[in-house]
Motif scaffolding. Structure first.
Motif, mmCIF file in Angstrom:
data_model
loop_
_atom_site.group_PDB
_atom_site.id
_atom_site.type_symbol
_atom_site.label_atom_id
_atom_site.label_comp_id
_atom_site.label_asym_id
_atom_site.label_seq_id
_atom_site.Cartn_x
_atom_site.Cartn_y
_atom_site.Cartn_z
ATOM 1 N N ARG A 139 1.102 -1.267 -0.104
ATOM 2 C CA ARG A 139 -0.069 -0.141 -0.010
ATOM 3 C C ARG A 139 0.901 1.430 0.087
ATOM 4 O O ARG A 139 0.226 2.504 -0.267
ATOM 5 C CB ARG A 139 -0.881 0.027 1.237
ATOM 6 N N ARG A 140 1.999 1.289 0.337
ATOM 7 C CA ARG A 140 3.043 2.377 0.274
ATOM 8 C C ARG A 140 2.584 3.275 1.538
ATOM 9 O O ARG A 140 1.943 3.012 2.624
ATOM 10 C CB ARG A 140 3.342 2.818 -1.125
ATOM 11 N N ARG A 141 2.264 4.584 0.764
ATOM 12 C CA ARG A 141 1.448 5.644 1.407
ATOM 13 C C ARG A 141 0.019 5.546 1.436
ATOM 14 O O ARG A 141 -0.694 6.563 2.023
ATOM 15 C CB ARG A 141 2.316 6.877 1.262
ATOM 16 N N GLN A 142 -0.558 4.459 0.907
ATOM 17 C CA GLN A 142 -2.000 4.681 0.827
ATOM 18 C C GLN A 142 -2.602 3.947 1.926
ATOM 19 O O GLN A 142 -1.999 3.254 2.720
ATOM 20 C CB GLN A 142 -2.607 3.816 -0.427
ATOM 21 N N PRO A 143 -3.847 4.257 2.458
ATOM 22 C CA PRO A 143 -4.426 3.779 3.626
ATOM 23 C C PRO A 143 -4.797 2.100 3.352
ATOM 24 O O PRO A 143 -4.809 1.311 4.475
ATOM 25 C CB PRO A 143 -5.805 4.601 3.633
ATOM 26 N N PHE A 144 -4.715 1.829 2.181
ATOM 27 C CA PHE A 144 -5.311 0.224 1.917
ATOM 28 C C PHE A 144 -4.669 -0.218 0.770
ATOM 29 O O PHE A 144 -4.032 0.550 -0.103
ATOM 30 C CB PHE A 144 -6.726 0.174 1.748
ATOM 31 N N CYS A 145 -4.198 -1.646 0.750
ATOM 32 C CA CYS A 145 -3.952 -2.507 -0.315
ATOM 33 C C CYS A 145 -5.109 -2.360 -1.220
ATOM 34 O O CYS A 145 -6.300 -2.591 -0.898
ATOM 35 C CB CYS A 145 -3.387 -3.700 -0.251
ATOM 36 N N THR A 146 -5.077 -2.238 -2.583
ATOM 37 C CA THR A 146 -6.268 -2.149 -3.470
ATOM 38 C C THR A 146 -5.929 -2.962 -4.691
ATOM 39 O O THR A 146 -4.783 -3.298 -5.286
ATOM 40 C CB THR A 146 -6.620 -0.833 -3.772
ATOM 41 N N TYR A 147 -7.172 -3.086 -5.593
ATOM 42 C CA TYR A 147 -7.133 -3.685 -6.821
ATOM 43 C C TYR A 147 -8.613 -3.436 -7.424
ATOM 44 O O TYR A 147 -9.424 -2.955 -6.891
ATOM 45 C CB TYR A 147 -6.982 -5.155 -6.960
ATOM 46 N N LEU A 148 -8.598 -3.648 -8.707
ATOM 47 C CA LEU A 148 -9.942 -3.101 -9.462
ATOM 48 C C LEU A 148 -10.558 -4.311 -10.172
ATOM 49 O O LEU A 148 -9.921 -5.210 -10.609
ATOM 50 C CB LEU A 148 -9.466 -2.244 -10.785
ATOM 51 N N THR A 149 -11.793 -4.311 -10.265
ATOM 52 C CA THR A 149 -12.866 -4.943 -11.066
ATOM 53 C C THR A 149 -13.520 -4.211 -11.908
ATOM 54 O O THR A 149 -13.792 -3.127 -11.558
ATOM 55 C CB THR A 149 -13.543 -6.016 -10.436
ATOM 56 N N ALA A 150 -14.005 -4.715 -12.862
ATOM 57 C CA ALA A 150 -14.851 -4.054 -13.865
ATOM 58 C C ALA A 150 -15.444 -5.069 -14.912
ATOM 59 O O ALA A 150 -15.117 -6.141 -15.031
ATOM 60 C CB ALA A 150 -13.834 -2.795 -14.858
ATOM 61 N N THR A 151 -16.205 -4.204 -15.774
ATOM 62 C CA THR A 151 -16.803 -5.153 -16.945
ATOM 63 C C THR A 151 -16.921 -4.588 -18.240
ATOM 64 O O THR A 151 -16.724 -3.247 -18.247
ATOM 65 C CB THR A 151 -18.367 -5.776 -16.644
ATOM 66 N N ALA A 152 -16.859 -5.241 -19.299
ATOM 67 C CA ALA A 152 -16.550 -4.668 -20.640
ATOM 68 C C ALA A 152 -17.757 -5.257 -21.245
ATOM 69 O O ALA A 152 -17.974 -6.512 -21.362
ATOM 70 C CB ALA A 152 -15.269 -5.094 -21.136
ATOM 71 N N ASP A 153 -18.457 -4.425 -21.910
ATOM 72 C CA ASP A 153 -19.839 -4.922 -22.644
ATOM 73 C C ASP A 153 -20.038 -3.987 -23.880
ATOM 74 O O ASP A 153 -20.273 -2.658 -23.727
ATOM 75 C CB ASP A 153 -20.994 -5.011 -21.713
ATOM 76 N N SER A 154 -20.252 -4.466 -24.946
ATOM 77 C CA SER A 154 -20.475 -3.579 -26.181
ATOM 78 C C SER A 154 -19.984 -2.135 -26.350
ATOM 79 O O SER A 154 -20.574 -1.466 -26.402
ATOM 80 C CB SER A 154 -22.230 -3.338 -25.940
ATOM 81 N N GLY A 155 -18.536 -2.114 -26.031
ATOM 82 C CA GLY A 155 -17.852 -1.082 -26.229
ATOM 83 C C GLY A 155 -17.770 -0.110 -24.999
ATOM 84 O O GLY A 155 -17.351 1.087 -25.033
ATOM 85 N N ARG A 156 -18.379 -0.619 -24.051
ATOM 86 C CA ARG A 156 -18.483 0.207 -22.753
ATOM 87 C C ARG A 156 -17.866 -0.620 -21.558
ATOM 88 O O ARG A 156 -18.028 -1.666 -21.215
ATOM 89 C CB ARG A 156 -20.046 0.536 -22.352
ATOM 90 N N LEU A 157 -16.870 0.264 -20.716
ATOM 91 C CA LEU A 157 -16.420 -0.173 -19.616
ATOM 92 C C LEU A 157 -17.326 0.108 -18.465
ATOM 93 O O LEU A 157 -17.769 1.404 -18.445
ATOM 94 C CB LEU A 157 -15.274 0.480 -19.195
#
Length: 170
Positions: A139-157
């Motif tokens: 996390r370095r200087r961040q308050p939390f360790c993090t990661y992202l999730t997302a979806t891709a559908d029909s040209g849209r994130l």
């Protein structure tokens, strides 16, 4: 039907953790595509993600050497559900990032990057979406360790979610 994405960077194994957190591995199992924006540090993580992920898109970072640089590109580009997505480790300092990336990557809709360990989600004046998932292990200087999730559908994130790691591994 949408494509589920797991977005990681700066895992730094085994320097900051022996393994990815269990919740990240659960997302690996359910994601259609795992994206890693560099600083793997240990080739064993690349091997395991290649085995466990349905599809993997990754690049090397400044802390990756030897076999990791031999096996991974510096910049990756892929089209997912009509979204032109690029991956790179470093984009330079935060000041001027949007303009710099818009000029450097005019063909992309989304650019995933790492290096800073600081989560980032902005859209440039040209419409380029910039995403940094932070780090699930350092996390370095961040308050939390993090990661992202997302979806891709029909040209849209969509469904872009920054996750805080609830239990770090040692």
């Amino acid at each position: 039907m949408s494509t589920r994405l797991l977005i990681l960077a700066d895992t730094h194994l085994p320097k900051h953790a022996r393994d990815l957190p269990a919740e990240v591995w659960r997302h690996v199992e359910t994601a259609d595509v795992v994206i890693h924006a560099g600083d793997w540090v240990d080739e064993r993580l690349l091997d395991e993600l290649e085995t466990r992920a349905r599809s993997l898109v990754g690049v090397w970072g400044n802390n990756d050497h030897g076999a990791l640089r031999d096996r991974l590109p510096e910049v990756a580009s892929v089209e997912i559900e009509g979204i032109r997505l690029g991956v790179v480790h470093e984009t330079g300092q935060a000041k001027g990032r949007e303009e710099r990336c818009s000029v450097q990557f005019p063909e992309l809709d989304v650019l995933v990057f790492g290096h800073s360990h600081i989560p980032w989600d902005t859209t440039t004046a040209t419409g380029l979406r910039l995403l940094n998932p932070g780090s699930p292990t350092d996390r370095r200087r961040q308050p939390f360790c993090t990661y992202l999730t997302a979806t891709a559908d029909s040209g849209r994130l969509g469904d872009v979610v920054l996750h805080r790691v609830t239990k770090a591994t040692s």
